[in-house]
Each structure stands twice: as C-alpha cells, then as structure tokens.
Design a protein around this motif. Structure first.
Motif, PDB file in Angstrom:
ATOM      1  N   ARG A  93       2.231 -21.284 -22.025  1.00 21.83           N
ATOM      2  CA  ARG A  93       2.613 -22.128 -20.974  1.00 21.83           C
ATOM      3  C   ARG A  93       2.472 -21.492 -19.555  1.00 21.83           C
ATOM      4  O   ARG A  93       2.295 -22.006 -18.484  1.00 21.83           O
ATOM      5  N   LEU A  94       1.820 -20.317 -19.685  1.00 19.54           N
ATOM      6  CA  LEU A  94       1.678 -19.510 -18.326  1.00 19.54           C
ATOM      7  C   LEU A  94       0.415 -19.861 -17.520  1.00 19.54           C
ATOM      8  O   LEU A  94      -0.504 -20.519 -18.027  1.00 19.54           O
ATOM      9  N   LYS A  95       0.783 -20.369 -16.183  1.00 22.03           N
ATOM     10  CA  LYS A  95      -0.069 -20.857 -15.521  1.00 22.03           C
ATOM     11  C   LYS A  95      -0.629 -19.865 -14.272  1.00 22.03           C
ATOM     12  O   LYS A  95      -1.579 -20.314 -13.777  1.00 22.03           O
ATOM     13  N   HIS A  96       0.339 -19.108 -13.838  1.00 21.28           N
ATOM     14  CA  HIS A  96      -0.092 -18.170 -12.819  1.00 21.28           C
ATOM     15  C   HIS A  96       0.127 -16.654 -13.247  1.00 21.28           C
ATOM     16  O   HIS A  96       1.348 -16.344 -13.582  1.00 21.28           O
ATOM     17  N   LEU A  97      -0.806 -15.923 -13.195  1.00 21.12           N
ATOM     18  CA  LEU A  97      -0.662 -14.394 -13.590  1.00 21.12           C
ATOM     19  C   LEU A  97      -1.416 -13.372 -12.693  1.00 21.12           C
ATOM     20  O   LEU A  97      -2.575 -13.769 -12.310  1.00 21.12           O
ATOM     21  N   GLU A  98      -0.731 -12.318 -12.170  1.00 14.13           N
ATOM     22  CA  GLU A  98      -1.169 -11.376 -11.283  1.00 14.13           C
ATOM     23  C   GLU A  98      -0.928 -10.120 -12.128  1.00 14.13           C
ATOM     24  O   GLU A  98      -0.148  -9.801 -12.501  1.00 14.13           O
ATOM     25  N   MET A  99      -2.258  -9.408 -12.064  1.00  9.63           N
ATOM     26  CA  MET A  99      -2.218  -8.251 -12.868  1.00  9.63           C
ATOM     27  C   MET A  99      -3.014  -7.058 -11.863  1.00  9.63           C
ATOM     28  O   MET A  99      -4.013  -6.662 -12.438  1.00  9.63           O
ATOM     29  N   LYS A 100      -2.974  -7.264 -10.661  1.00  2.00           N
ATOM     30  CA  LYS A 100      -3.708  -6.270  -9.701  1.00  2.00           C
ATOM     31  C   LYS A 100      -3.439  -4.924  -9.942  1.00  2.00           C
ATOM     32  O   LYS A 100      -2.442  -4.241 -10.406  1.00  2.00           O
ATOM     33  N   LYS A 101      -4.698  -4.161  -9.789  1.00  2.54           N
ATOM     34  CA  LYS A 101      -4.849  -2.734  -9.958  1.00  2.54           C
ATOM     35  C   LYS A 101      -4.054  -2.108 -11.285  1.00  2.54           C
ATOM     36  O   LYS A 101      -3.332  -1.203 -11.486  1.00  2.54           O
ATOM     37  N   THR A 102      -4.118  -2.936 -12.153  1.00  4.38           N
ATOM     38  CA  THR A 102      -3.721  -2.427 -13.622  1.00  4.38           C
ATOM     39  C   THR A 102      -4.938  -1.730 -14.559  1.00  4.38           C
ATOM     40  O   THR A 102      -6.145  -1.931 -14.052  1.00  4.38           O
ATOM     41  N   CYS A 103      -4.616  -1.569 -15.738  1.00  5.54           N
ATOM     42  CA  CYS A 103      -5.588  -0.529 -16.525  1.00  5.54           C
ATOM     43  C   CYS A 103      -6.207  -1.753 -17.778  1.00  5.54           C
ATOM     44  O   CYS A 103      -6.538  -1.101 -18.579  1.00  5.54           O
ATOM     45  N   ILE A 104      -5.995  -3.149 -17.481  1.00  2.00           N
ATOM     46  CA  ILE A 104      -6.477  -3.864 -18.392  1.00  2.00           C
ATOM     47  C   ILE A 104      -7.826  -3.978 -18.451  1.00  2.00           C
ATOM     48  O   ILE A 104      -8.703  -3.559 -17.562  1.00  2.00           O
ATOM     49  N   SER A 105      -8.502  -3.950 -19.886  1.00  6.08           N
ATOM     50  CA  SER A 105      -9.872  -3.697 -20.090  1.00  6.08           C
ATOM     51  C   SER A 105     -10.188  -5.161 -20.790  1.00  6.08           C
ATOM     52  O   SER A 105      -9.696  -6.074 -20.682  1.00  6.08           O
ATOM     53  N   ASP A 106     -11.747  -5.110 -21.075  1.00  9.09           N
ATOM     54  CA  ASP A 106     -12.112  -6.471 -21.464  1.00  9.09           C
ATOM     55  C   ASP A 106     -11.480  -6.894 -22.945  1.00  9.09           C
ATOM     56  O   ASP A 106     -11.180  -8.165 -22.953  1.00  9.09           O
ATOM     57  N   ARG A 107     -10.928  -5.853 -23.483  1.00  8.52           N
ATOM     58  CA  ARG A 107     -10.252  -6.464 -24.930  1.00  8.52           C
ATOM     59  C   ARG A 107      -8.974  -7.199 -24.414  1.00  8.52           C
ATOM     60  O   ARG A 107      -8.713  -8.039 -24.812  1.00  8.52           O
ATOM     61  N   GLY A 108      -8.031  -6.636 -23.580  1.00  6.90           N
ATOM     62  CA  GLY A 108      -6.929  -7.573 -23.057  1.00  6.90           C
ATOM     63  C   GLY A 108      -7.217  -8.796 -22.409  1.00  6.90           C
ATOM     64  O   GLY A 108      -6.491  -9.785 -22.405  1.00  6.90           O
ATOM     65  N   LEU A 109      -8.257  -8.699 -21.415  1.00  5.50           N
ATOM     66  CA  LEU A 109      -8.535  -9.764 -20.718  1.00  5.50           C
ATOM     67  C   LEU A 109      -8.998 -11.063 -21.750  1.00  5.50           C
ATOM     68  O   LEU A 109      -8.807 -12.260 -21.405  1.00  5.50           O
ATOM     69  N   ARG A 110      -9.890 -10.647 -22.840  1.00  9.95           N
ATOM     70  CA  ARG A 110     -10.519 -11.731 -23.857  1.00  9.95           C
ATOM     71  C   ARG A 110      -9.097 -12.322 -24.531  1.00  9.95           C
ATOM     72  O   ARG A 110      -9.191 -13.590 -24.862  1.00  9.95           O
ATOM     73  N   HIS A 111      -8.199 -11.636 -24.608  1.00  7.37           N
ATOM     74  CA  HIS A 111      -6.874 -12.113 -25.444  1.00  7.37           C
ATOM     75  C   HIS A 111      -6.251 -13.205 -24.511  1.00  7.37           C
ATOM     76  O   HIS A 111      -5.837 -14.298 -25.061  1.00  7.37           O
ATOM     77  N   LEU A 112      -6.047 -12.636 -23.187  1.00 10.42           N
ATOM     78  CA  LEU A 112      -5.584 -13.591 -22.320  1.00 10.42           C
ATOM     79  C   LEU A 112      -6.301 -15.200 -22.233  1.00 10.42           C
ATOM     80  O   LEU A 112      -5.723 -16.090 -22.041  1.00 10.42           O
ATOM     81  N   ALA A 113      -7.675 -14.930 -22.191  1.00  7.69           N
ATOM     82  CA  ALA A 113      -8.505 -16.174 -22.184  1.00  7.69           C
ATOM     83  C   ALA A 113      -8.200 -16.994 -23.374  1.00  7.69           C
ATOM     84  O   ALA A 113      -8.523 -18.277 -23.246  1.00  7.69           O
ATOM     85  N   ILE A 114      -7.872 -16.421 -24.302  1.00  8.91           N
ATOM     86  CA  ILE A 114      -7.812 -17.370 -25.833  1.00  8.91           C
ATOM     87  C   ILE A 114      -6.384 -17.832 -25.678  1.00  8.91           C
ATOM     88  O   ILE A 114      -6.301 -18.953 -26.170  1.00  8.91           O
ATOM     89  N   GLY A 115      -5.495 -16.977 -25.338  1.00 13.27           N
ATOM     90  CA  GLY A 115      -4.278 -17.245 -25.374  1.00 13.27           C
ATOM     91  C   GLY A 115      -3.126 -17.804 -24.504  1.00 13.27           C
ATOM     92  O   GLY A 115      -2.440 -18.626 -24.459  1.00 13.27           O
ATOM     93  N   CYS A 116      -4.023 -17.681 -23.239  1.00 11.84           N
ATOM     94  CA  CYS A 116      -3.400 -18.428 -21.903  1.00 11.84           C
ATOM     95  C   CYS A 116      -4.413 -19.350 -21.410  1.00 11.84           C
ATOM     96  O   CYS A 116      -4.979 -19.363 -20.429  1.00 11.84           O
ATOM     97  N   ARG A 117      -4.721 -20.521 -22.173  1.00 12.04           N
ATOM     98  CA  ARG A 117      -5.617 -21.311 -21.578  1.00 12.04           C
ATOM     99  C   ARG A 117      -5.066 -22.440 -20.715  1.00 12.04           C
ATOM    100  O   ARG A 117      -5.938 -23.106 -20.016  1.00 12.04           O
ATOM    101  N   ASN A 118      -3.981 -22.213 -20.329  1.00 16.00           N
ATOM    102  CA  ASN A 118      -3.275 -23.214 -19.298  1.00 16.00           C
ATOM    103  C   ASN A 118      -3.402 -22.631 -17.652  1.00 16.00           C
ATOM    104  O   ASN A 118      -2.945 -23.059 -16.824  1.00 16.00           O
ATOM    105  N   LEU A 119      -4.026 -21.256 -17.799  1.00 16.68           N
ATOM    106  CA  LEU A 119      -3.917 -20.774 -16.547  1.00 16.68           C
ATOM    107  C   LEU A 119      -4.676 -21.319 -15.339  1.00 16.68           C
ATOM    108  O   LEU A 119      -5.866 -21.870 -15.491  1.00 16.68           O
TER     109      LEU A 119
END
Length: 299
Positions: free
Chosen positions: A222-248
């Motif tokens: 149900r997450l709608k707003h997420l801030e991950m500034k200056k983290t070490c997230i890569s393409d792998r983590g971002l693609r999981h977010l795009a699939i699992g948190c579609r309500n962003l």
C-alpha cells in the motif's frame, strides 16, 4: 454649513461604529486553545504558555495539547547554540521525549524528532498506541530492538521516516510493513556522508540497499510515498519496487548513482499512479556499483 465636512465626519463615525472589537481570548474553547498551542514552538509550549493565566496552564497541561509534537527545530537550535555533537544530544533528547510522552497520556499522534535512542523509542512504544506519524532521522542509537517493538505496538502508523538510522535493518522494515497496514509514507534516505561510508565498511548488507528495497516490495503493497535519496539501491532493487509497490505516487531516488535509465523507465511504466519522480542526475548514471563507495568520498 460645510456639507463636505459633515459628510466626512459621518463616514468616520460609521467606520467607528461598525469596527470589529478585539477578540476575547478568554472566551475560546479549550479545544481551540489546544489546537493553537500545538502549532507553537516547543520552548513556548513548555515555558511561556503555562505562565499566561490559570486557564492556559490547565489547557497546556492537558493531553489534547500534546497530540502533535515537533522537536526538530528545538534540537537543531540547541545543537547550534551549544556546539553539541549527535551523541551529546541523545540523552537530552531521550529525556525530553519521555517527558512529552507522559504529558500526552497515550494520546500522542505525531512526533517529529531526531538523535533518539532505543530507550526513548521503547518508552514511547509502550505508551502511545495511537501513534500515526513518526520521524526520527539520524538516530544512530535506534536499533532493531526498539524498532521491532515499535512496529508491533503502533498499528496505526501511516508515516515513518528512518533516514540515516544505520542500525535499523531490513528485519525492522519488514516488521513495520507487516504490522502497520496503514503505512503509506516511508523515508529511508542516507544523506549523512560520514555515517554512510562507515556503514558501508561495517555492514555486509548496506542500509538503503537492494535487500531493503526488495523487502519493501514484498511487505509494503500500500506504499504511496517513498524516499531513498543517496542510497546504494541498484537496478535490481528498483525493479522489485516497480513490481511490488505499484501504488506509488511519489518516489525520490536522487543521488542514487548506480541506477540506469532503463530501470528508471521501468518504474514509470509499471507505477501508473506515479506523479512525482525525482531521478538521479543524468551524467552520473554511468557509474558502476563497484565505484559507488569511492564516489561518495569525493562528495
């Protein structure tokens, strides 16, 4: 007879007769006063308001006046005035948090603070079941111990900011996702440069990395707003977010240097409700994950 002068006097008299009298603050309801007091700076709420009159003191001590608390301006001012370090602030902030929690008598809804430790968070978790908003940036003294307890004791939590809290891991984030069904806003920024470098050296799974992003994708539907500034997230983590948190509706990955344009496009395509998307600066997108830590040293 000077009719012009008479007309001017009549107009002045009319203005005087129709002027609105000054409001009588003593006639305000206690609920209205409590709402006003919650918008005052913290030192005034503690030291000035109770000294005005007996009624204001009564309202200022009532739990309804302590449902919303913002400690951040006071903490920052105190640090600047007394040249205090983060670890020097921790016991002072912890002590004040406990005092304010006691004043709220279980009615605390919103608390914005920083530089707290497990001691204050556990104390609050036991006494504030109605908590909805909590921000505790740069709290190096907060670990999974208190975070897990807070997650289980605060089911109404909808806004959480644990930016620069390097001793909180994905286990705590998982607990918040599982126990707080109303959680819609999450802050997990890593903007404190020195602490970030230290965390990368000491942790096998850096805070704010792919493992945490994957945890969010699985436990924050149900997450709608997420801030991950200056983290070490890569393409792998971002693609999981795009699939699992579609309500962003808003996503901030500014200064996440290792993300590729393709991964960013995948987020825009999968999250159809996304209205605010803060991306990294384009020239830095070519940096490889292996060079990320070295890049941080020159910021």
């Amino acid at each position: 007879m000077n009719w012009r002068r008479c007309g001017r006097r009549a107009a002045q008299a009319q203005v005087v007769s129709t002027s609105v009298p000054d409001p009588d603050w003593s006639m305000l309801l206690d609920e209205a006063l409590a709402e006003i007091f919650q918008r005052l700076p913290l030192p005034e709420r503690l030291q000035v308001v109770p000294m005005v009159c007996k009624n204001w003191k009564k309202v200022a001590c009532d739990p309804t006046s302590w449902r919303v608390i913002d400690m951040v301006p006071w903490i920052q001012q105190k640090m600047d005035a007394e040249c205090m370090w983060e670890y020097d602030c921790e016991p002072v902030v912890d002590r004040l948090v406990k005092i304010l929690v006691d004043r709220s008598r279980g009615q605390l809804r919103e608390l914005r603070t920083m530089y707290v430790s497990d001691d204050a968070i556990e104390y609050m978790a036991d006494r504030c079941p109605l908590l909805e908003v909590l921000t505790m940036q740069s709290s190096l003294g907060v670990t999974n111990k208190s975070a897990l307890k807070l997650a289980t004791m605060s089911p109404k939590l909808r806004h959480l900011d644990v930016s620069d809290c390097y001793n909180i891991s994905k286990q705590a984030l998982m607990a918040f996702g599982d126990n707080c069904p109303s959680l819609e806003w999450l802050g997990r920024n890593m903007v404190n440069q020195n602490a970030t470098n230290h965390a990368f050296e000491m942790a096998s799974s850096p805070p704010g990395g792919d493992e945490e992003a994957i945890t969010m994708s699985r436990h924050y539907p149900r997450l709608k707003h997420l801030e991950m500034k200056k983290t070490c997230i890569s393409d792998r983590g971002l693609r999981h977010l795009a699939i699992g948190c579609r309500n962003l509706q808003s996503l901030n990955v500014a200064c996440c240097y290792v993300l590729s344009p393709k991964a960013l496009d995948d987020v825009s395509r999968n999250c159809t409700n996304l209205r605010e998307f803060t991306k990294p600066i384009t020239p830095r997108m070519h940096i490889s994950p292996n060079d990320f830590q070295a890049t941080m040293l020159f910021e």
